[in-house]
Design a protein around this motif. Structure first.
Motif, PDB file in Angstrom:
ATOM      1  N   ASP A  51      91.853  57.977  34.475  1.00 45.89           N
ATOM      2  CA  ASP A  51      91.655  56.549  34.738  1.00 45.89           C
ATOM      3  C   ASP A  51      91.150  55.867  33.468  1.00 45.89           C
ATOM      4  O   ASP A  51      90.362  56.451  32.714  1.00 45.89           O
ATOM      5  CB  ASP A  51      90.638  56.337  35.849  1.00 45.89           C
ATOM      6  CG  ASP A  51      91.168  56.718  37.214  1.00 45.89           C
ATOM      7  OD1 ASP A  51      90.349  57.171  38.030  1.00 45.89           O
ATOM      8  OD2 ASP A  51      92.364  56.562  37.468  1.00 45.89           O
ATOM      9  N   PRO A  52      91.576  54.625  33.235  1.00 47.10           N
ATOM     10  CA  PRO A  52      91.171  53.912  32.018  1.00 47.10           C
ATOM     11  C   PRO A  52      89.655  53.815  31.818  1.00 47.10           C
ATOM     12  O   PRO A  52      89.172  53.907  30.695  1.00 47.10           O
ATOM     13  CB  PRO A  52      91.786  52.519  32.197  1.00 47.10           C
ATOM     14  CG  PRO A  52      92.952  52.739  33.097  1.00 47.10           C
ATOM     15  CD  PRO A  52      92.542  53.855  34.019  1.00 47.10           C
ATOM     16  N   GLU A  53      88.897  53.642  32.898  1.00 42.42           N
ATOM     17  CA  GLU A  53      87.442  53.532  32.769  1.00 42.42           C
ATOM     18  C   GLU A  53      86.842  54.812  32.192  1.00 42.42           C
ATOM     19  O   GLU A  53      85.924  54.770  31.377  1.00 42.42           O
ATOM     20  CB  GLU A  53      86.791  53.219  34.124  1.00 42.42           C
ATOM     21  CG  GLU A  53      87.189  51.897  34.722  1.00 42.42           C
ATOM     22  CD  GLU A  53      88.528  51.946  35.457  1.00 42.42           C
ATOM     23  OE1 GLU A  53      88.993  53.041  35.836  1.00 42.42           O
ATOM     24  OE2 GLU A  53      89.125  50.876  35.626  1.00 42.42           O
ATOM     25  N   ILE A  54      87.361  55.946  32.615  1.00 40.41           N
ATOM     26  CA  ILE A  54      86.881  57.230  32.107  1.00 40.41           C
ATOM     27  C   ILE A  54      87.343  57.426  30.665  1.00 40.41           C
ATOM     28  O   ILE A  54      86.581  57.899  29.813  1.00 40.41           O
ATOM     29  CB  ILE A  54      87.357  58.379  33.021  1.00 40.41           C
ATOM     30  CG1 ILE A  54      86.700  58.238  34.393  1.00 40.41           C
ATOM     31  CG2 ILE A  54      87.034  59.738  32.404  1.00 40.41           C
ATOM     32  CD1 ILE A  54      87.254  59.138  35.450  1.00 40.41           C
ATOM     33  N   CYS A  55      88.584  57.039  30.394  1.00 40.56           N
ATOM     34  CA  CYS A  55      89.117  57.143  29.028  1.00 40.56           C
ATOM     35  C   CYS A  55      88.272  56.339  28.049  1.00 40.56           C
ATOM     36  O   CYS A  55      88.016  56.794  26.924  1.00 40.56           O
ATOM     37  CB  CYS A  55      90.559  56.659  28.969  1.00 40.56           C
ATOM     38  SG  CYS A  55      91.723  57.732  29.807  1.00 40.56           S
ATOM     39  N   ASN A  56      87.844  55.150  28.448  1.00 40.73           N
ATOM     40  CA  ASN A  56      87.051  54.298  27.564  1.00 40.73           C
ATOM     41  C   ASN A  56      85.717  54.936  27.196  1.00 40.73           C
ATOM     42  O   ASN A  56      85.177  54.651  26.120  1.00 40.73           O
ATOM     43  CB  ASN A  56      86.826  52.927  28.189  1.00 40.73           C
ATOM     44  CG  ASN A  56      88.098  52.117  28.239  1.00 40.73           C
ATOM     45  OD1 ASN A  56      89.035  52.344  27.468  1.00 40.73           O
ATOM     46  ND2 ASN A  56      88.152  51.165  29.155  1.00 40.73           N
ATOM     47  N   ILE A  57      85.206  55.794  28.045  1.00 41.12           N
ATOM     48  CA  ILE A  57      83.955  56.502  27.757  1.00 41.12           C
ATOM     49  C   ILE A  57      84.230  57.765  26.949  1.00 41.12           C
ATOM     50  O   ILE A  57      83.578  58.030  25.937  1.00 41.12           O
ATOM     51  CB  ILE A  57      83.223  56.858  29.066  1.00 41.12           C
ATOM     52  CG1 ILE A  57      82.780  55.579  29.775  1.00 41.12           C
ATOM     53  CG2 ILE A  57      82.035  57.772  28.797  1.00 41.12           C
ATOM     54  CD1 ILE A  57      82.333  55.786  31.208  1.00 41.12           C
ATOM     55  N   LEU A  58      85.196  58.569  27.396  1.00 41.72           N
ATOM     56  CA  LEU A  58      85.441  59.874  26.765  1.00 41.72           C
ATOM     57  C   LEU A  58      86.163  59.805  25.423  1.00 41.72           C
ATOM     58  O   LEU A  58      85.881  60.607  24.530  1.00 41.72           O
ATOM     59  CB  LEU A  58      86.245  60.773  27.707  1.00 41.72           C
ATOM     60  CG  LEU A  58      85.508  61.385  28.873  1.00 41.72           C
ATOM     61  CD1 LEU A  58      86.447  62.284  29.674  1.00 41.72           C
ATOM     62  CD2 LEU A  58      84.303  62.181  28.403  1.00 41.72           C
ATOM     63  N   ALA A  59      87.097  58.876  25.272  1.00 46.75           N
ATOM     64  CA  ALA A  59      87.923  58.844  24.055  1.00 46.75           C
ATOM     65  C   ALA A  59      87.094  58.760  22.774  1.00 46.75           C
ATOM     66  O   ALA A  59      87.305  59.567  21.857  1.00 46.75           O
ATOM     67  CB  ALA A  59      88.943  57.715  24.129  1.00 46.75           C
ATOM     68  N   PRO A  60      86.136  57.838  22.668  1.00 49.79           N
ATOM     69  CA  PRO A  60      85.345  57.786  21.434  1.00 49.79           C
ATOM     70  C   PRO A  60      84.544  59.069  21.187  1.00 49.79           C
ATOM     71  O   PRO A  60      84.408  59.508  20.047  1.00 49.79           O
ATOM     72  CB  PRO A  60      84.408  56.595  21.641  1.00 49.79           C
ATOM     73  CG  PRO A  60      85.048  55.769  22.706  1.00 49.79           C
ATOM     74  CD  PRO A  60      85.797  56.739  23.571  1.00 49.79           C
ATOM     75  N   LEU A  61      84.050  59.676  22.248  1.00 51.97           N
ATOM     76  CA  LEU A  61      83.285  60.918  22.103  1.00 51.97           C
ATOM     77  C   LEU A  61      84.175  62.062  21.633  1.00 51.97           C
ATOM     78  O   LEU A  61      83.766  62.868  20.791  1.00 51.97           O
ATOM     79  CB  LEU A  61      82.608  61.272  23.427  1.00 51.97           C
ATOM     80  CG  LEU A  61      81.583  60.262  23.941  1.00 51.97           C
ATOM     81  CD1 LEU A  61      81.120  60.628  25.342  1.00 51.97           C
ATOM     82  CD2 LEU A  61      80.418  60.155  22.987  1.00 51.97           C
ATOM     83  N   LEU A  62      85.403  62.121  22.164  1.00 50.89           N
ATOM     84  CA  LEU A  62      86.356  63.137  21.712  1.00 50.89           C
ATOM     85  C   LEU A  62      86.770  62.873  20.263  1.00 50.89           C
ATOM     86  O   LEU A  62      86.833  63.796  19.449  1.00 50.89           O
ATOM     87  CB  LEU A  62      87.586  63.162  22.613  1.00 50.89           C
ATOM     88  CG  LEU A  62      87.388  63.729  24.017  1.00 50.89           C
ATOM     89  CD1 LEU A  62      88.596  63.414  24.889  1.00 50.89           C
ATOM     90  CD2 LEU A  62      87.139  65.224  23.957  1.00 50.89           C
ATOM     91  N   ASP A  63      87.047  61.621  19.943  1.00 52.67           N
ATOM     92  CA  ASP A  63      87.474  61.259  18.593  1.00 52.67           C
ATOM     93  C   ASP A  63      86.417  61.605  17.548  1.00 52.67           C
ATOM     94  O   ASP A  63      86.748  62.013  16.434  1.00 52.67           O
ATOM     95  CB  ASP A  63      87.803  59.771  18.505  1.00 52.67           C
ATOM     96  CG  ASP A  63      89.033  59.381  19.303  1.00 52.67           C
ATOM     97  OD1 ASP A  63      89.791  60.285  19.731  1.00 52.67           O
ATOM     98  OD2 ASP A  63      89.236  58.167  19.512  1.00 52.67           O
ATOM     99  N   GLU A  64      85.158  61.425  17.909  1.00 46.86           N
ATOM    100  CA  GLU A  64      84.049  61.692  16.981  1.00 46.86           C
ATOM    101  C   GLU A  64      83.587  63.148  17.048  1.00 46.86           C
ATOM    102  O   GLU A  64      82.609  63.509  16.390  1.00 46.86           O
ATOM    103  CB  GLU A  64      82.887  60.753  17.289  1.00 46.86           C
ATOM    104  CG  GLU A  64      83.217  59.296  17.037  1.00 46.86           C
ATOM    105  CD  GLU A  64      82.181  58.337  17.591  1.00 46.86           C
ATOM    106  OE1 GLU A  64      81.116  58.804  18.062  1.00 46.86           O
ATOM    107  OE2 GLU A  64      82.442  57.128  17.567  1.00 46.86           O
ATOM    108  N   ASN A  65      84.276  63.959  17.870  1.00 42.89           N
ATOM    109  CA  ASN A  65      83.951  65.382  18.008  1.00 42.89           C
ATOM    110  C   ASN A  65      82.492  65.593  18.411  1.00 42.89           C
ATOM    111  O   ASN A  65      81.835  66.509  17.937  1.00 42.89           O
ATOM    112  CB  ASN A  65      84.275  66.115  16.698  1.00 42.89           C
ATOM    113  CG  ASN A  65      84.424  67.597  16.908  1.00 42.89           C
ATOM    114  OD1 ASN A  65      84.780  68.055  17.988  1.00 42.89           O
ATOM    115  ND2 ASN A  65      84.139  68.360  15.876  1.00 42.89           N
ATOM    116  N   ARG A  66      82.005  64.728  19.301  1.00 43.75           N
ATOM    117  CA  ARG A  66      80.607  64.789  19.745  1.00 43.75           C
ATOM    118  C   ARG A  66      80.418  65.601  21.013  1.00 43.75           C
ATOM    119  O   ARG A  66      79.282  65.871  21.408  1.00 43.75           O
ATOM    120  CB  ARG A  66      80.073  63.373  19.950  1.00 43.75           C
ATOM    121  CG  ARG A  66      79.981  62.607  18.628  1.00 43.75           C
ATOM    122  CD  ARG A  66      79.553  61.184  18.796  1.00 43.75           C
ATOM    123  NE  ARG A  66      78.319  61.058  19.557  1.00 43.75           N
ATOM    124  CZ  ARG A  66      77.940  59.917  20.131  1.00 43.75           C
ATOM    125  NH1 ARG A  66      78.678  58.827  20.021  1.00 43.75           N
ATOM    126  NH2 ARG A  66      76.816  59.856  20.802  1.00 43.75           N
TER     127      ARG A  66
END
Length: 100
Positions: A51-66
């Motif tokens: 879901d887009p709401e979850i993507c908006n939270i997880l995507a930056p964290l995945l991108d930053e390898n956090r």
């Protein structure tokens, strides 16, 4: 997971998915669905999108390898088990996130 389970052969892949199967989250920043899109895949391929709401939270964290995560199928109702009036399968995924 979001809708879009009925396209590009996903319904056939979902027919073989079982509760407990491991899934992988794949970032798709150039997706037509938006820059934070995250695909959900099994060993057989793409079964849908978060879901887009979850993507908006997880995507930056995945991108930053956090974070690291584990993800698995929590619920699946393939189209063959739904009413003849339904057009989509239902797949729910459990994601456990661990900060690095």
């Amino acid at each position: 997971m979001s809708t879009a389970t009925q396209y590009n052969g996903r319904l056939d892949r979902i027919e073989s998915v079982k509760v407990g199967d491991t899934v992988v989250l794949i970032r798709e920043p150039n997706s037509e669905w938006g820059e934070n899109t995250i695909d959900v895949r099994t060993t057989n391929g793409l079964i849908g999108y978060l879901d887009p709401e979850i993507c908006n939270i997880l995507a930056p964290l995945l991108d930053e390898n956090r974070i690291v995560y584990t993800a698995s199928v929590a619920r699946v109702v393939p189209l063959s088990k739904r009413s003849r009036h339904c057009k989509t399968a239902v797949v729910s995924v459990t994601i456990k996130v661990f900060y690095k």
